[in-house]
Design a protein around this motif. Sequence first.
Motif, PDB file in Angstrom:
ATOM      1  N   LYS A 274       0.834  -1.213   0.000  1.00  0.00           N
ATOM      2  CA  LYS A 274       0.000   0.000   0.000  1.00  0.00           C
ATOM      3  C   LYS A 274       0.863   1.256   0.000  1.00  0.00           C
ATOM      4  CE  LYS A 274      -3.954   0.279   2.281  1.00  0.00           C
ATOM      5  NZ  LYS A 274      -4.963   0.446   3.373  1.00  0.00           N
TER       6      LYS A 274
ATOM      7  N   CYS B 138       2.170   1.973  -3.423  1.00  0.00           N
ATOM      8  CA  CYS B 138       1.130   2.542  -4.283  1.00  0.00           C
ATOM      9  C   CYS B 138       0.810   3.981  -3.896  1.00  0.00           C
ATOM     10  CB  CYS B 138      -0.121   1.665  -4.228  1.00  0.00           C
ATOM     11  SG  CYS B 138       0.119   0.016  -4.944  1.00  0.00           S
TER      12      CYS B 138
ATOM     13  N   PRO C 133     -12.230  -3.496 -14.355  1.00  0.00           N
ATOM     14  CA  PRO C 133     -11.250  -3.425 -13.260  1.00  0.00           C
ATOM     15  C   PRO C 133      -9.832  -3.488 -13.801  1.00  0.00           C
ATOM     16  CG  PRO C 133     -12.326  -5.576 -13.312  1.00  0.00           C
ATOM     17  CD  PRO C 133     -13.069  -4.703 -14.279  1.00  0.00           C
ATOM     18  N   ARG C 134      -8.944  -2.760 -13.154  1.00  0.00           N
ATOM     19  CA  ARG C 134      -7.555  -2.700 -13.610  1.00  0.00           C
ATOM     20  C   ARG C 134      -6.730  -3.899 -13.144  1.00  0.00           C
ATOM     21  NH1 ARG C 134      -9.220   0.177 -16.962  1.00  0.00           N
ATOM     22  NH2 ARG C 134      -8.511   2.285 -17.485  1.00  0.00           N
TER      23      ARG C 134
ATOM     24  N   ARG D 140      -2.323   0.869  -9.389  1.00  0.00           N
ATOM     25  CA  ARG D 140      -3.541   0.054  -9.418  1.00  0.00           C
ATOM     26  C   ARG D 140      -3.391  -1.239  -8.610  1.00  0.00           C
ATOM     27  NH1 ARG D 140      -8.064   2.760 -11.268  1.00  0.00           N
ATOM     28  NH2 ARG D 140      -7.594   3.936 -13.147  1.00  0.00           N
TER      29      ARG D 140
ATOM     30  N   THR E  79      -2.741  -1.522  -5.735  1.00  0.00           N
ATOM     31  CA  THR E  79      -3.271  -1.316  -4.385  1.00  0.00           C
ATOM     32  C   THR E  79      -4.571  -2.080  -4.155  1.00  0.00           C
ATOM     33  OG1 THR E  79      -3.706   0.374  -2.713  1.00  0.00           O
ATOM     34  CG2 THR E  79      -4.661   0.741  -4.891  1.00  0.00           C
ATOM     35  N   GLN E  80      -5.299  -2.422  -5.244  1.00  0.00           N
ATOM     36  CA  GLN E  80      -6.546  -3.176  -5.109  1.00  0.00           C
ATOM     37  C   GLN E  80      -6.319  -4.546  -4.486  1.00  0.00           C
ATOM     38  OE1 GLN E  80      -8.716  -3.180  -8.898  1.00  0.00           O
ATOM     39  NE2 GLN E  80      -7.802  -1.195  -9.373  1.00  0.00           N
TER      40      GLN E  80
ATOM     41  N   TYR F 262      -4.652  -5.216  -1.943  1.00  0.00           N
ATOM     42  CA  TYR F 262      -4.759  -5.093  -0.480  1.00  0.00           C
ATOM     43  C   TYR F 262      -6.164  -5.468  -0.010  1.00  0.00           C
ATOM     44  CZ  TYR F 262      -4.431  -3.021   4.199  1.00  0.00           C
ATOM     45  OH  TYR F 262      -4.446  -2.826   5.557  1.00  0.00           O
ATOM     46  N   ASP F 263      -7.186  -4.984  -0.697  1.00  0.00           N
ATOM     47  CA  ASP F 263      -8.568  -5.251  -0.303  1.00  0.00           C
ATOM     48  C   ASP F 263      -9.046  -6.625  -0.766  1.00  0.00           C
ATOM     49  OD1 ASP F 263      -8.973  -2.727   0.960  1.00  0.00           O
ATOM     50  OD2 ASP F 263      -9.198  -1.810  -1.017  1.00  0.00           O
ATOM     51  N   LEU F 264      -8.442  -7.157  -1.825  1.00  0.00           N
ATOM     52  CA  LEU F 264      -8.880  -8.447  -2.364  1.00  0.00           C
ATOM     53  C   LEU F 264      -8.309  -9.636  -1.600  1.00  0.00           C
ATOM     54  CD1 LEU F 264      -8.551  -7.620  -6.178  1.00  0.00           C
ATOM     55  CD2 LEU F 264     -10.684  -7.945  -4.903  1.00  0.00           C
TER      56      LEU F 264
END
Length: 688
Positions: free
Chosen positions: A43, A46, A190-191, A305, A307-308, A310-312
Motif C-alpha cells: 500500500k 502505491c 477493473p484494472r 492500481r 493497491t486493489q 490489499y482489499d482483495l
Amino acid sequence: MPETIDLHAPGLYLNRELSQLEFNFRVLAQAQDPAVPLLERLKYLCISCTNLDEFFEIRAATVRTAQQFGGPLPPDGIPPTQALELIHDKAASLVEEQYRYWNETLRPELNAAGIRILAHSSWNARQKKWLHKYFQDELLPVLSPLGLDPVHPFPRILNKSLNVVVVLEGKDAFGRSGGMAIVRAPRSLPRIIQLPPEVSGGQHDFVLLSAVLTAFVDDLFTGMKVKGAYQFRVTRNSELFVDEEEVENLASALKDELASRGFRPAVRLEIAEHCPKPIVAILLQNFGLTENAVYRINGPVNLNRVTQVYDLVNRPELKFRPFRQRPADLDEDSPFATLRQGDVLLHHPYQSFQSVLDLLQHAANDPDVLAIKQTLYRTGKDSKIIEHLITAARNGKDVTVVVELRARFDEEANIRLADQLQEAGVQVMYGVVGYKTHAKMMLIVRREGKKLQRYVHLGTGNYHAGTARVYTDIGLMTADPDIAADVHDIFHQLSGLAPKIKLRRLLQSPFTLHAALLKKIAREAELARAGKGGRIIAKMNALNEPSVIRALYEASQAGAKIDLIVRGACCLRPGVPGVSDNIRVRSVIGRFLEHSRVYWFGNGGKPEIFCSSADWMERNLMRRVETCFPILDPKLAERVFDEELANYLADNLNAWLLQEDGRYLRVSPPEGDMPYSAQGALLARLCG
C-alpha cells in the motif's frame, strides 16, 4: 560588529517542489521497511505512486505554467526552466527506485507469501487460455483501436488513462498500410483481474489489465503483424482556472471546467522503457512535451492500481493489527449536558469520529435545537454528516452549510453534495470569492429555558469519517461562550452579512492568523534576547510562507529554541550557521497520515497552545478561510502538548531529520535506548 545576514537571500530557502518529492522518498521508505507488514508495504508503494501523480498534476504543472507565462520567482530563486530539470532528475530517481523495489523485492516477497501478480512471461498454458478468453469476452467488445493516418489524427488522450501504442506492419481490410494505432484500456473494467483458483492453482493470483491488453492486442488487428505494443500514460495539469469575479454561477462554471480537466495541457509522459525512441518522439510531439517530461517505466505504467490487491486478499497477518477506536466521554442521552460541564477533546484516529456524528445526530433530532451551521470541505461517499444535516432540515431546523466547491479533486462530488442538500431544504453557501473555505466548524444553537445556548465543534481535519480512521487530527467540542460567539460571527461573515470582525478567542485567515503568528514568534525572540528562554514547538503538514520562515530565522538568531514537526514539504533550511542554528525540523511518517496542526509558544512560562485547520503556507494564511483555536482547559492543553508535540519529538523509529542541504536522514534509537514510535505509543495509550 557582525555582518548582517540578508534573510531574503534565496540560499536560505529550499525549493518547495523538490521538498515535496523528498516527502515521497520517505513514503517509499515505509514500503521498504521490513518491519512493516507485507501488504501494508504494498500500500505504501502505491501511495508513493499516487502522490507522484498528484505532484505532477498540481505542483509540476504550476512550475510549467510559470515557465510559459512568467511570474515572480519563488523565495529559493530557482527559475522555472531550471526547476523543471531538477524536478525531472529527482522524480526519475524516485520512479527508478519504486520499480526497482517492486521488481526485485516486493513482488518476489508477495509471490513467496502466495500472492502472485503474474507477468505475461510467467503465464502457463492454462492461465494464458483463460486470460485470452477473458480478453475475447470482456475487453474486445468494448475496445476501439484507432489507426493513425490523415483521416484519423492523434486522438485526445484522457489524463492518467492507460493506453497502448501499437506498431503495425502489413495492410488492413481497406488496403491501408500499417503504421501506428492507439488502444485505450476500457475505463469500465477493473484494472486488476483475479484468476479463479481452479484455473491458476493459487488462492491469490492476479494479472493487471494492462498485461492482458498488451498480450492479446494482436487480436484487434487481424491480417496485420504487431511489431510492438507499448503501454503509456500521460499526466495533465489538473488545476482548475475559474475567474470567480467574472462568473455569475460558480457551480455552473466549475462544471464546465471539470468537463475539460481531463484534457488540459500535458506535464508528464510515462512510457514502457523498451519503447523505441522514434515512437517516444512522436508521443512527446503530440503532447507538446520535451525530453525532461518523459519517464521510462520498467513495469506497468499504472503500478498504483496494484493497491486493489490489499482489499482483495484477506490475510490479516500481512496487515497492521486492527485497533479499537475509543469514543469521547459524551453522555449518549444528553451530550449537551456533558459540554456544559467542560470541553471535550478528540484525538483521531485513536478516538472515534463517531462521537462527532453522534453529536450532530442528536442535534438533528432534538426538539430544542433551533439551528445548525456547518462547513464542508471533504466528506466522502454516503456521508452520515449529510444524512444528519438533511434530517435536521426536514425536522424544521434552520440548517446552513458552507460547501467548498473548489476542494481539489472533490469539486464534482461537492457540486452534487450541494444540490442534494439544497433539495432537502438546507441553505447552502459556496463561501467567499477568491478564498477557499478550509475551516472545520460546526455550530449548534439550542434553546435552554429562556436563553439560547451555542455548542461548537472545531477541528484540524475534514468532516470525513473515512479519513478520520487513517489521519491524525484534533477535534474540540465546547460550549465556551467566547469561542461559540467567534464561530457564529465567522459564519455570518461567510454569508456576506458581517464586516471585518474582532474575534475574542479564535485566530482567522485571511485576517488575523498570519499577523498573530508573526507576533507570537517575535515575542519568543524577545524572551530569548532577555534570557528568558524563548521556545516554539509547532506541528503541521507543510511550511513555505516566507515571512513566517524569516520570523523563525530571527527568533533562532535571538536564541529561541525551535522544534518543527513538518510532515511534508518544508522550505525552511535548518542548521544554517548564524541563521537557523536553533531550529530543528523533523518529519514523522507512520501507519497514519499526520494531519493535525498544533502550535505551542512558551510565552515565558505561561504557554499557549493552538490547534488549527491551517498549515504555515502562503495559501492557508493569505488565500483561505481558516480557523485557529486555543485549547483553554489546562488538562486538555497538557494532553495536546504531550500527545501531539512531546510524543513526536521523542519518536526514534518513524522520524526523519531535515538537513541543511534539503535531504532527510532517518532517526534511529541511540545505543542502549528503547525504540519509540509516537503513533505506537498513542495506540497503546488511547486504544489499549
